[in-house]
Design an enzyme around this catalytic site. Structure first.
Site, PDB file in Angstrom:
ATOM      1  N   SER A  42       0.857  -1.223  -0.005  1.00 47.61           N
ATOM      2  CA  SER A  42      -0.083   0.262   0.029  1.00 47.61           C
ATOM      3  C   SER A  42       0.880   1.183  -0.012  1.00 47.61           C
ATOM      4  CB  SER A  42      -0.919   0.029   1.253  1.00 47.61           C
ATOM      5  OG  SER A  42      -0.135   0.058   2.296  1.00 47.61           O
ATOM      6  N   ASP A 345      -2.620   8.332   7.988  1.00 47.01           N
ATOM      7  CA  ASP A 345      -3.874   7.478   8.632  1.00 47.01           C
ATOM      8  C   ASP A 345      -3.333   6.608   9.662  1.00 47.01           C
ATOM      9  OD1 ASP A 345      -2.540   5.587   7.116  1.00 47.01           O
ATOM     10  OD2 ASP A 345      -4.023   5.259   5.797  1.00 47.01           O
ATOM     11  N   HIS A 348       0.150   4.892   6.794  1.00 44.10           N
ATOM     12  CA  HIS A 348       0.884   5.647   5.744  1.00 44.10           C
ATOM     13  C   HIS A 348       1.106   7.085   6.172  1.00 44.10           C
ATOM     14  CE1 HIS A 348      -1.890   2.380   4.556  1.00 44.10           C
ATOM     15  NE2 HIS A 348      -0.951   2.167   3.932  1.00 44.10           N
TER      16      HIS A 348
END
Length: 379
Positions: A42, A345, A348
Protein backbone atom coordinates in the site's frame (compact mmCIF):
# COMPACT_ATOMS: atom_id res chain seq x y z
CA UNK A 1 -14.48 16.29 10.67
CA UNK A 2 -13.09 19.44 9.03
CA UNK A 3 -14.60 20.03 5.61
CA UNK A 4 -12.64 18.96 2.56
CA UNK A 5 -13.07 22.46 1.13
CA UNK A 6 -11.41 24.15 4.11
CA UNK A 7 -8.50 21.75 4.07
CA UNK A 8 -8.01 22.31 0.34
CA UNK A 9 -7.83 26.07 0.93
CA UNK A 10 -5.22 25.64 3.62
CA UNK A 11 -2.89 23.59 1.41
CA UNK A 12 -3.56 25.26 -1.96
CA UNK A 13 -0.63 27.68 -1.81
CA UNK A 14 1.79 24.99 -0.73
CA UNK A 15 0.67 22.70 -3.53
CA UNK A 16 1.21 25.48 -6.07
CA UNK A 17 4.72 26.05 -4.76
CA UNK A 18 5.39 22.31 -4.87
CA UNK A 19 4.13 22.08 -8.44
CA UNK A 20 6.42 24.93 -9.50
CA UNK A 21 9.34 23.19 -7.81
CA UNK A 22 8.63 20.02 -9.76
CA UNK A 23 8.45 21.89 -13.05
CA UNK A 24 11.39 24.15 -12.45
CA UNK A 25 13.60 22.53 -9.87
CA UNK A 26 13.47 18.79 -10.10
CA UNK A 27 15.69 18.93 -13.17
CA UNK A 28 18.49 16.64 -14.06
CA UNK A 29 16.37 13.52 -14.15
CA UNK A 30 14.23 14.16 -17.19
CA UNK A 31 15.27 12.02 -20.12
CA UNK A 32 17.51 9.70 -18.12
CA UNK A 33 14.92 6.99 -17.56
CA UNK A 34 11.99 6.81 -19.94
CA UNK A 35 9.96 4.25 -17.97
CA UNK A 36 9.34 3.36 -14.37
CA UNK A 37 8.16 0.00 -13.02
CA UNK A 38 7.30 -0.53 -9.38
CA UNK A 39 6.28 -3.34 -7.04
CA UNK A 40 5.13 -3.37 -3.44
CA UNK A 41 2.24 -2.89 -1.05
CA UNK A 42 0.00 0.00 0.00
CA UNK A 43 2.97 2.37 0.33
CA UNK A 44 3.41 2.12 -3.45
CA UNK A 45 -0.09 1.15 -4.65
CA UNK A 46 -1.73 3.84 -6.81
CA UNK A 47 -4.95 2.02 -7.63
CA UNK A 48 -4.53 -1.74 -7.95
CA UNK A 49 -6.27 -2.40 -4.62
CA UNK A 50 -9.25 -0.33 -5.76
CA UNK A 51 -9.53 -2.42 -8.94
CA UNK A 52 -9.01 -5.76 -7.19
CA UNK A 53 -11.08 -5.47 -4.01
CA UNK A 54 -14.83 -5.93 -4.18
CA UNK A 55 -15.14 -3.69 -1.13
CA UNK A 56 -12.04 -1.46 -1.15
CA UNK A 57 -12.93 0.22 2.14
CA UNK A 58 -12.10 3.71 3.31
CA UNK A 59 -9.33 4.31 0.75
CA UNK A 60 -12.17 4.76 -1.76
CA UNK A 61 -13.57 7.69 0.25
CA UNK A 62 -12.54 11.23 1.08
CA UNK A 63 -10.38 12.49 2.71
CA UNK A 64 -8.08 10.07 0.85
CA UNK A 65 -6.67 11.90 -2.15
CA UNK A 66 -8.00 15.27 -1.07
CA UNK A 67 -4.90 17.50 -1.15
CA UNK A 68 -3.60 16.83 -4.66
CA UNK A 69 -6.04 14.80 -6.74
CA UNK A 70 -9.10 16.23 -4.96
CA UNK A 71 -10.70 12.78 -4.93
CA UNK A 72 -10.00 9.23 -3.79
CA UNK A 73 -7.83 7.51 -6.40
CA UNK A 74 -6.51 4.35 -4.79
CA UNK A 75 -3.50 5.88 -3.07
CA UNK A 76 -3.35 5.30 0.69
CA UNK A 77 -2.48 8.94 1.22
CA UNK A 78 -3.90 12.45 1.18
CA UNK A 79 -2.07 13.08 -2.11
CA UNK A 80 0.94 11.71 -3.94
CA UNK A 81 3.08 8.80 -2.86
CA UNK A 82 6.82 8.12 -3.27
CA UNK A 83 6.50 6.65 -6.75
CA UNK A 84 4.61 9.76 -7.92
CA UNK A 85 7.32 12.09 -6.66
CA UNK A 86 10.01 9.97 -8.30
CA UNK A 87 8.08 10.00 -11.58
CA UNK A 88 7.75 13.80 -11.35
CA UNK A 89 11.49 14.23 -10.85
CA UNK A 90 12.27 11.98 -13.80
CA UNK A 91 9.77 13.67 -16.09
CA UNK A 92 7.64 10.53 -16.33
CA UNK A 93 3.81 10.69 -16.16
CA UNK A 94 2.11 9.07 -13.18
CA UNK A 95 2.09 5.33 -13.69
CA UNK A 96 -0.90 3.27 -14.76
CA UNK A 97 -1.86 0.71 -12.12
CA UNK A 98 -1.44 -2.68 -13.78
CA UNK A 99 -5.05 -3.71 -13.16
CA UNK A 100 -6.31 -0.50 -14.80
CA UNK A 101 -4.50 -1.06 -18.10
CA UNK A 102 -5.16 -3.25 -21.12
CA UNK A 103 -2.85 -2.31 -23.97
CA UNK A 104 0.80 -1.44 -24.54
CA UNK A 105 -0.20 2.23 -24.78
CA UNK A 106 -1.43 2.08 -21.19
CA UNK A 107 2.07 1.05 -20.09
CA UNK A 108 4.07 3.25 -22.45
CA UNK A 109 5.80 4.94 -19.50
CA UNK A 110 5.89 1.89 -17.23
CA UNK A 111 3.48 0.30 -14.80
CA UNK A 112 2.79 -0.03 -11.11
CA UNK A 113 2.20 -3.58 -9.87
CA UNK A 114 1.97 -2.79 -6.14
CA UNK A 115 -1.19 -3.84 -4.30
CA UNK A 116 -2.34 -2.74 -0.86
CA UNK A 117 -1.76 -5.51 1.68
CA UNK A 118 0.73 -7.38 -0.51
CA UNK A 119 3.40 -9.56 1.02
CA UNK A 120 6.80 -10.67 -0.23
CA UNK A 121 5.84 -14.33 0.33
CA UNK A 122 2.77 -16.14 -0.95
CA UNK A 123 -0.23 -17.37 1.01
CA UNK A 124 1.18 -20.89 1.19
CA UNK A 125 3.97 -19.71 3.49
CA UNK A 126 1.52 -18.18 5.95
CA UNK A 127 -0.83 -21.15 5.87
CA UNK A 128 2.10 -23.35 6.87
CA UNK A 129 2.52 -21.01 9.83
CA UNK A 130 -1.20 -21.50 10.60
CA UNK A 131 -1.94 -17.83 10.04
CA UNK A 132 -5.19 -16.49 8.61
CA UNK A 133 -4.67 -15.48 4.97
CA UNK A 134 -7.47 -13.02 4.37
CA UNK A 135 -5.11 -10.44 2.83
CA UNK A 136 -4.42 -9.89 -0.86
CA UNK A 137 -3.00 -12.91 -2.73
CA UNK A 138 -0.99 -10.63 -5.04
CA UNK A 139 2.42 -11.23 -3.50
CA UNK A 140 5.69 -10.08 -5.04
CA UNK A 141 5.95 -13.25 -7.11
CA UNK A 142 2.50 -12.61 -8.56
CA UNK A 143 3.47 -9.02 -9.33
CA UNK A 144 6.55 -10.30 -11.15
CA UNK A 145 4.31 -12.38 -13.40
CA UNK A 146 2.38 -9.22 -14.25
CA UNK A 147 5.62 -7.49 -15.20
CA UNK A 148 6.46 -10.21 -17.70
CA UNK A 149 3.08 -9.76 -19.38
CA UNK A 150 3.70 -6.04 -19.73
CA UNK A 151 7.25 -6.53 -21.02
CA UNK A 152 5.96 -8.88 -23.68
CA UNK A 153 3.56 -6.13 -24.79
CA UNK A 154 6.33 -3.54 -24.99
CA UNK A 155 9.22 -5.48 -26.56
CA UNK A 156 9.43 -8.42 -28.98
CA UNK A 157 11.34 -10.95 -26.91
CA UNK A 158 14.24 -11.21 -24.52
CA UNK A 159 17.57 -10.98 -26.31
CA UNK A 160 16.36 -8.66 -29.06
CA UNK A 161 17.74 -5.08 -29.22
CA UNK A 162 14.31 -3.67 -28.39
CA UNK A 163 14.19 -5.67 -25.17
CA UNK A 164 17.69 -4.60 -24.15
CA UNK A 165 16.90 -0.94 -24.80
CA UNK A 166 13.69 -1.20 -22.80
CA UNK A 167 15.41 -2.70 -19.77
CA UNK A 168 18.37 -0.31 -19.89
CA UNK A 169 16.18 2.79 -20.10
CA UNK A 170 13.80 1.77 -17.29
CA UNK A 171 14.06 2.28 -13.56
CA UNK A 172 12.70 -0.51 -11.35
CA UNK A 173 11.57 0.02 -7.76
CA UNK A 174 11.09 -3.18 -5.76
CA UNK A 175 9.22 -2.18 -2.64
CA UNK A 176 9.12 -1.41 0.00
CA UNK A 177 7.74 -4.86 0.61
CA UNK A 178 8.02 -7.39 3.40
CA UNK A 179 6.49 -5.25 6.12
CA UNK A 180 3.11 -6.94 5.74
CA UNK A 181 4.73 -10.36 6.12
CA UNK A 182 5.57 -9.36 9.68
CA UNK A 183 2.43 -7.27 10.26
CA UNK A 184 0.15 -10.21 9.50
CA UNK A 185 1.80 -12.35 12.16
CA UNK A 186 2.19 -9.65 14.80
CA UNK A 187 -1.38 -8.40 14.45
CA UNK A 188 -2.59 -12.00 14.75
CA UNK A 189 -0.85 -12.24 18.10
CA UNK A 190 2.35 -14.06 17.22
CA UNK A 191 5.33 -13.19 19.48
CA UNK A 192 8.08 -11.10 17.98
CA UNK A 193 10.68 -13.81 18.65
CA UNK A 194 8.74 -16.11 16.33
CA UNK A 195 8.30 -13.41 13.71
CA UNK A 196 12.06 -12.79 13.67
CA UNK A 197 12.48 -16.29 12.28
CA UNK A 198 10.58 -15.19 9.15
CA UNK A 199 13.27 -12.67 8.21
CA UNK A 200 15.54 -14.98 6.16
CA UNK A 201 12.57 -16.24 4.16
CA UNK A 202 11.12 -12.78 3.54
CA UNK A 203 14.48 -11.38 2.46
CA UNK A 204 15.10 -14.40 0.23
CA UNK A 205 11.74 -13.79 -1.44
CA UNK A 206 12.64 -10.17 -2.18
CA UNK A 207 16.16 -10.82 -3.43
CA UNK A 208 14.99 -13.73 -5.60
CA UNK A 209 12.78 -11.27 -7.48
CA UNK A 210 15.63 -8.76 -7.76
CA UNK A 211 17.88 -11.51 -9.15
CA UNK A 212 15.16 -12.44 -11.62
CA UNK A 213 14.92 -8.83 -12.76
CA UNK A 214 18.67 -8.76 -13.32
CA UNK A 215 18.30 -11.95 -15.36
CA UNK A 216 15.70 -10.16 -17.49
CA UNK A 217 18.26 -7.46 -18.28
CA UNK A 218 17.46 -4.74 -15.74
CA UNK A 219 20.30 -2.23 -15.40
CA UNK A 220 19.05 -0.07 -12.49
CA UNK A 221 16.95 -1.33 -9.60
CA UNK A 222 16.11 0.40 -6.32
CA UNK A 223 15.29 -1.86 -3.36
CA UNK A 224 14.01 -0.04 -0.25
CA UNK A 225 14.28 -1.37 3.24
CA UNK A 226 11.30 -1.27 5.57
CA UNK A 227 10.14 1.74 7.58
CA UNK A 228 10.56 1.98 11.38
CA UNK A 229 7.19 0.52 12.31
CA UNK A 230 7.81 1.34 15.96
CA UNK A 231 7.20 4.99 15.00
CA UNK A 232 3.98 4.12 13.23
CA UNK A 233 0.90 5.51 15.06
CA UNK A 234 -0.99 2.32 14.26
CA UNK A 235 1.68 0.19 15.93
CA UNK A 236 1.96 2.63 18.82
CA UNK A 237 -1.78 2.26 19.35
CA UNK A 238 -1.97 -1.52 18.91
CA UNK A 239 1.03 -2.27 21.15
CA UNK A 240 0.78 0.59 23.63
CA UNK A 241 2.35 -0.12 27.00
CA UNK A 242 2.98 1.65 30.30
CA UNK A 243 6.55 0.36 30.31
CA UNK A 244 8.48 3.52 29.39
CA UNK A 245 11.64 1.49 28.78
CA UNK A 246 9.96 0.10 25.65
CA UNK A 247 10.15 3.55 23.99
CA UNK A 248 13.12 5.45 22.58
CA UNK A 249 13.84 9.18 22.87
CA UNK A 250 11.58 9.97 19.91
CA UNK A 251 8.67 8.07 21.48
CA UNK A 252 8.92 5.09 19.11
CA UNK A 253 8.55 1.50 20.28
CA UNK A 254 11.94 -0.20 20.36
CA UNK A 255 11.04 -3.82 19.59
CA UNK A 256 9.25 -3.27 16.26
CA UNK A 257 12.13 -1.09 15.10
CA UNK A 258 14.60 -3.78 16.14
CA UNK A 259 12.69 -6.29 13.99
CA UNK A 260 12.77 -3.88 11.05
CA UNK A 261 16.50 -3.31 11.48
CA UNK A 262 17.05 -7.07 11.49
CA UNK A 263 15.18 -7.29 8.18
CA UNK A 264 17.06 -4.34 6.68
CA UNK A 265 20.50 -5.65 7.65
CA UNK A 266 19.74 -9.01 6.08
CA UNK A 267 18.39 -7.34 2.95
CA UNK A 268 21.45 -5.13 2.58
CA UNK A 269 23.75 -8.12 2.91
CA UNK A 270 21.93 -9.96 0.13
CA UNK A 271 21.93 -6.89 -2.10
CA UNK A 272 25.68 -6.51 -1.57
CA UNK A 273 26.11 -10.07 -2.83
CA UNK A 274 24.00 -9.30 -5.90
CA UNK A 275 26.22 -6.28 -6.63
CA UNK A 276 29.31 -8.44 -6.33
CA UNK A 277 27.89 -10.98 -8.77
CA UNK A 278 26.54 -8.36 -11.21
CA UNK A 279 28.96 -5.41 -11.27
CA UNK A 280 27.34 -3.93 -14.38
CA UNK A 281 23.98 -3.48 -12.64
CA UNK A 282 23.18 -0.60 -10.30
CA UNK A 283 21.49 -2.19 -7.27
CA UNK A 284 20.53 0.73 -5.04
CA UNK A 285 19.42 0.29 -1.44
CA UNK A 286 16.90 2.95 -0.36
CA UNK A 287 17.08 3.57 3.37
CA UNK A 288 13.44 4.10 4.27
CA UNK A 289 14.28 3.30 7.90
CA UNK A 290 16.64 6.27 8.17
CA UNK A 291 14.07 8.47 6.45
CA UNK A 292 11.33 7.45 8.88
CA UNK A 293 13.55 7.92 11.92
CA UNK A 294 14.63 11.34 10.66
CA UNK A 295 11.00 12.41 10.30
CA UNK A 296 10.16 11.12 13.78
CA UNK A 297 13.15 12.67 15.52
CA UNK A 298 13.37 16.07 13.80
CA UNK A 299 10.23 16.83 11.78
CA UNK A 300 10.70 20.61 11.87
CA UNK A 301 13.90 20.26 9.84
CA UNK A 302 11.68 19.27 6.91
CA UNK A 303 8.95 21.85 7.50
CA UNK A 304 6.51 19.80 9.55
CA UNK A 305 4.71 21.49 12.41
CA UNK A 306 2.61 18.68 13.88
CA UNK A 307 3.56 15.86 16.23
CA UNK A 308 5.23 13.23 14.01
CA UNK A 309 3.73 10.25 15.85
CA UNK A 310 0.13 11.47 15.63
CA UNK A 311 -2.00 10.64 12.59
CA UNK A 312 -3.53 13.47 10.62
CA UNK A 313 -6.62 11.36 9.90
CA UNK A 314 -7.91 8.87 12.43
CA UNK A 315 -10.30 7.83 15.14
CA UNK A 316 -8.92 9.52 18.23
CA UNK A 317 -6.70 8.47 21.10
CA UNK A 318 -3.20 9.69 21.96
CA UNK A 319 -1.94 8.96 18.44
CA UNK A 320 -5.24 9.71 16.66
CA UNK A 321 -5.07 6.14 15.43
CA UNK A 322 -7.95 3.89 16.32
CA UNK A 323 -8.09 0.37 14.94
CA UNK A 324 -11.89 0.44 15.07
CA UNK A 325 -12.57 3.94 13.72
CA UNK A 326 -10.30 4.36 10.72
CA UNK A 327 -9.56 7.32 8.50
CA UNK A 328 -12.48 7.87 6.13
CA UNK A 329 -15.12 6.64 8.54
CA UNK A 330 -17.79 9.08 9.62
CA UNK A 331 -16.52 9.24 13.20
CA UNK A 332 -12.92 9.95 12.20
CA UNK A 333 -11.32 13.40 12.22
CA UNK A 334 -8.78 14.97 9.88
CA UNK A 335 -6.23 17.63 10.74
CA UNK A 336 -6.76 21.04 9.07
CA UNK A 337 -3.37 21.03 7.31
CA UNK A 338 -2.00 17.64 6.22
CA UNK A 339 1.18 19.40 5.01
CA UNK A 340 2.14 19.84 8.66
CA UNK A 341 1.64 16.13 9.47
CA UNK A 342 4.07 13.25 8.98
CA UNK A 343 1.59 10.39 9.33
CA UNK A 344 -1.58 10.40 7.25
CA UNK A 345 -3.74 7.57 8.62
CA UNK A 346 -1.59 5.80 11.19
CA UNK A 347 -0.06 3.35 8.72
CA UNK A 348 0.92 5.57 5.79
CA UNK A 349 2.65 8.92 5.38
CA UNK A 350 1.34 12.23 4.01
CA UNK A 351 2.11 13.63 0.57
CA UNK A 352 4.62 16.01 2.17
CA UNK A 353 6.41 13.20 4.02
CA UNK A 354 6.54 11.05 0.91
CA UNK A 355 8.06 14.00 -0.97
CA UNK A 356 10.83 14.28 1.64
CA UNK A 357 11.52 10.55 1.39
CA UNK A 358 11.49 10.55 -2.42
CA UNK A 359 13.87 13.53 -2.55
CA UNK A 360 16.21 11.72 -0.18
CA UNK A 361 16.23 8.66 -2.42
CA UNK A 362 16.71 10.72 -5.58
CA UNK A 363 19.38 13.12 -4.27
CA UNK A 364 20.56 11.64 -0.96
CA UNK A 365 20.96 10.93 1.87
CA UNK A 366 18.45 8.04 1.82
CA UNK A 367 20.11 6.09 -1.01
CA UNK A 368 23.71 5.26 -1.81
CA UNK A 369 24.27 6.19 -4.52
CA UNK A 370 21.32 8.56 -4.95
CA UNK A 371 19.14 7.60 -7.91
CA UNK A 372 19.82 10.80 -9.85
CA UNK A 373 23.55 10.24 -9.44
CA UNK A 374 23.11 6.74 -10.84
CA UNK A 375 21.01 8.26 -13.58
CA UNK A 376 23.64 10.84 -14.58
CA UNK A 377 26.38 8.22 -14.64
CA UNK A 378 24.49 6.47 -17.43
CA UNK A 379 24.40 9.54 -19.69
Amino acid sequence: MASAASRVLVVAVRLLVAACAVLGGSGGGGGCFTRLFSFGDSVTDNGNWMHYARWPGTVARLPYGETFFRRPNGRFCDGRIIIDHIADALGIPFLTPYLAGNTSEDYAHGANFAVGGATALGHGYFRRKKLVTGFTPYSLRWQMSWLKRVLNMLAPQQGDPGWSDLMASSLFLVGEIGGNDYNQALFQGRPVDEVKTYVPDVVAGITASVAELIGLGVRTVVVPGNFPTGCNPGYLTRFRTNDTAQYDAAGCLRWPNALTELHNRALQAELAELRRRHPGVAVVYADYFAAGMDLAADPRKHGFGGAPLVSCCGGGGPYNSNLTVRCGMRASTTCPDPYQAVSWDGFHFTDHAYKVIADGVLRGPYAAPPVLETCRSRL
